[in-house]
Scaffold this active site. Structure first.
Site, mmCIF file in Angstrom:
data_model
loop_
_atom_site.group_PDB
_atom_site.id
_atom_site.type_symbol
_atom_site.label_atom_id
_atom_site.label_comp_id
_atom_site.label_asym_id
_atom_site.label_seq_id
_atom_site.Cartn_x
_atom_site.Cartn_y
_atom_site.Cartn_z
ATOM 1 N N ALA A 45 0.817 -1.212 0.000
ATOM 2 C CA ALA A 45 0.000 0.000 0.000
ATOM 3 C C ALA A 45 0.851 1.261 0.000
ATOM 4 C CB ALA A 45 -0.943 0.003 1.212
ATOM 5 N N GLY A 46 1.885 1.273 -0.863
ATOM 6 C CA GLY A 46 2.596 2.510 -1.110
ATOM 7 C C GLY A 46 1.740 3.432 -1.968
ATOM 8 N N ALA A 47 2.308 4.527 -2.406
ATOM 9 C CA ALA A 47 1.526 5.518 -3.145
ATOM 10 C C ALA A 47 0.932 4.941 -4.422
ATOM 11 C CB ALA A 47 2.406 6.730 -3.452
ATOM 12 N N TRP A 48 1.751 4.329 -5.279
ATOM 13 C CA TRP A 48 1.258 3.845 -6.560
ATOM 14 C C TRP A 48 0.355 2.627 -6.386
ATOM 15 C CZ3 TRP A 48 -0.943 4.575 -10.623
ATOM 16 C CH2 TRP A 48 -0.729 3.971 -11.861
ATOM 17 N N LYS A 192 9.374 -1.274 -9.778
ATOM 18 C CA LYS A 192 10.463 -0.817 -10.642
ATOM 19 C C LYS A 192 11.775 -0.993 -9.888
ATOM 20 C CE LYS A 192 7.654 2.570 -13.145
ATOM 21 N NZ LYS A 192 7.496 3.975 -13.542
ATOM 22 N N LYS A 281 16.024 4.081 -14.812
ATOM 23 C CA LYS A 281 15.826 5.539 -14.692
ATOM 24 C C LYS A 281 15.889 5.992 -13.231
ATOM 25 C CE LYS A 281 11.360 5.175 -13.249
ATOM 26 N NZ LYS A 281 10.725 5.795 -12.056
ATOM 27 N N ARG A 343 10.221 10.379 -6.396
ATOM 28 C CA ARG A 343 10.789 10.267 -5.048
ATOM 29 C C ARG A 343 12.296 10.063 -5.071
ATOM 30 N NH1 ARG A 343 7.949 4.798 -2.972
ATOM 31 N NH2 ARG A 343 6.316 5.594 -4.306
#
Length: 464
Positions: A45-48, A192, A281, A343
């Site tokens: 349940a992180g941001a994305w 990622k 990236k 971030r």
């Protein structure tokens, strides 16, 4: 499960009928019987991860008999008083959110937390639509489950919202719960990041591969979704696009299912390479944040860094991909947005300003895991292997590929070896002996750099 209440809730609008048609089509493809809802479970349940589940809840949550969305996060994470105070201010600044909490009899606990009379927990506030890593962007209410087995055991679609560094461990546990399953679920990974494996040959391990190895779910059922996206902006309906990558069987149906008017999802067969680019990236975003902070946001210095780091990324893509040109658009777009507002760039800025230290680790309060740190280590370790050696154009001798990537080397010394300060990144981009970025690109294009083993491809194998 209660219906969604939020900016994307389709009830009363024409797009509600469109959503139901898309849901019915996917249900048919999955062989779902009437009365058996499509069960979607977010893991992490992180941001994305939270935004992704909230988008699905907004789009399909009102069709309760046909779809159920739930999200798992670990229990017990307390919300500190400062964050609780800020959350209270966010609630009172949004009349729609305030009214929703009052209607759900949930407002009083935020008042008590603001006064220090109560401790809130991350899973508790997520049920009300507040992600701890993204307090300023209220989401729709979500069904939150803190027992992992309960969350995933019967899920038709599982969304991996974990950092790559946690993916193997958590999906190893999930794999034990799925031993008796007859039908493999579909898994959509948002992670990622990469790991490095050096035995028997240097190669990259991606989150989808970790998941397949940990659970036994075939790779054709595991997909990667990524793109140049900032989670809060997507939930606030800023126009965005993404790619869902994987096998033919599921990528096109899922692209259609996930697509919304403000969130366009394309599909692509090249799963592993797109995953790796998503991790690459993040490496250079940290350096971009450092340069911005150290030069007082100098546009000239940032453009110098951008030119140099993109030339290194292009060089690395030639090692990874036989036809690297097709990756240029997705990689540069994702890099651009990450450098602007991601971030990892934020983390680089804070390190350079001395507001964060490496001793604090790469899991940062209010931001989550900074995945670029582990990616720096993995890419450096891989590209340092002599078995991947390339010809140095001036020394006329074989060198490890990392010797052609001075920014990656500098970031490794700053972040991993910790024997150089953050401002040494400026020395890396101001080195008078450094190549013109154009020359590095020409070097990559003029030599046969492709190393199939890095992505686990047999020599000479060409991906579809």
């Amino acid at each position: 499960m209660g219906g969604a209440e939020g900016p994307g809730h389709p009830n009363g609008h024409a797009n509600g009928a469109v959503a139901e048609e898309k849901l019915d089509e996917l249900r048919r493809q999955l062989g779902k019987a009437d009365g058996d809802p499509l069960r979607i479970a977010g893991v992490g349940a992180g941001a994305w991860g939270s935004v992704f589940c909230a988008l699905l809840q907004d789009a399909y949550g009102h069709l309760r008999d046909k779809a159920q969305v739930r999200i798992w996060r670990r229990p017990g994470r307390a919300v500190d008083r400062a964050t609780a105070g800020h959350l209270f201010d966010v609630i009172n600044a949004r009349e729609d959110v305030l009214r929703r909490l009052i209607r759900r009899c949930a407002y009083l606990k935020y008042v008590e937390a603001r006064l220090g009379d109560r401790t809130l927990y991350a899973d508790e506030i997520l049920r009300d639509g507040f992600c701890l890593n993204m307090i300023d962007t209220p989401l729709c209410p979500l069904k939150v489950v803190t027992n992992l087995q309960e969350a995933v055991w019967d899920a038709d679609i599982v969304v991996n919202g974990l950092p790559s560094t946690d993916t193997r461990e958590v999906f190893g546990e999930i794999g034990r719960y799925w031993k008796e399953r007859i039908t493999a679920p579909i898994i959509i990974s948002l992670a990622k990041g990469i790991e490095a494996s050096l035995d028997p040959l240097p190669r990259i391990i991606t989150p989808t591969q970790m998941i397949s190895n940990a659970t036994g779910v075939p790779l054709e059922n595991i997909l990667y979704l990524g793109g140049p996206n900032i989670a809060s902006e997507i939930y606030n309906k800023e126009y965005a696009n993404a790619r869902i990558c994987g096998a033919d069987k599921w990528r096109k149906p899922l692209a259609k299912f996930l697509r919304q008017p403000h969130f366009i999802v394309w599909d692509n067969s090249d799963l592993i390479t797109h995953e790796v680019m998503g991790g690459l990236k993040n490496v250079y975003a940290i350096g971009a944040g450092m340069v911005a902070a150290l030069t007082n946001e100098s546009a000239t210095s940032k453009s110098v860094y951008f030119a140099l780091c993109t030339s290194e990324m292009i060089y690395i893509t030639h090692l990874l991909e036989e036809e690297p040109e097709k990756l240029a658009g997705p990689l540069l777009a994702d890099t651009y947005v990450t450098l602007l507002k991601g971030r990892n760039a934020w983390y680089g800025q804070k390190l350079a300003k001395g507001e964060l230290t490496l001793e604090m680790g790469d899991s940062i309060k209010g931001k989550g895991t900074i995945q670029g740190v582990s990616a720096v280590d993995a890419f450096y370790e891989l590209l340092s292997q002599d078995s991947l050696s390339v010809m140095h154009p001036e020394a006329n001798r074989s060198v490890a590929p990392v010797e052609m990537c001075p920014i990656l080397k500098a970031l490794h010394r700053i972040l991993i070896k910790r024997d150089r300060p953050a401002d040494s990144i400026l020395q890396a981009i101001r080195d008078e002996t450094m190549y013109d970025p154009r020359e590095r690109i020409e070097m990559a294009q003029g030599h046969s750099l492709y190393r199939p083993s890095l992505l686990g491809q047999p020599k000479g194998d060409v991906k579809a």
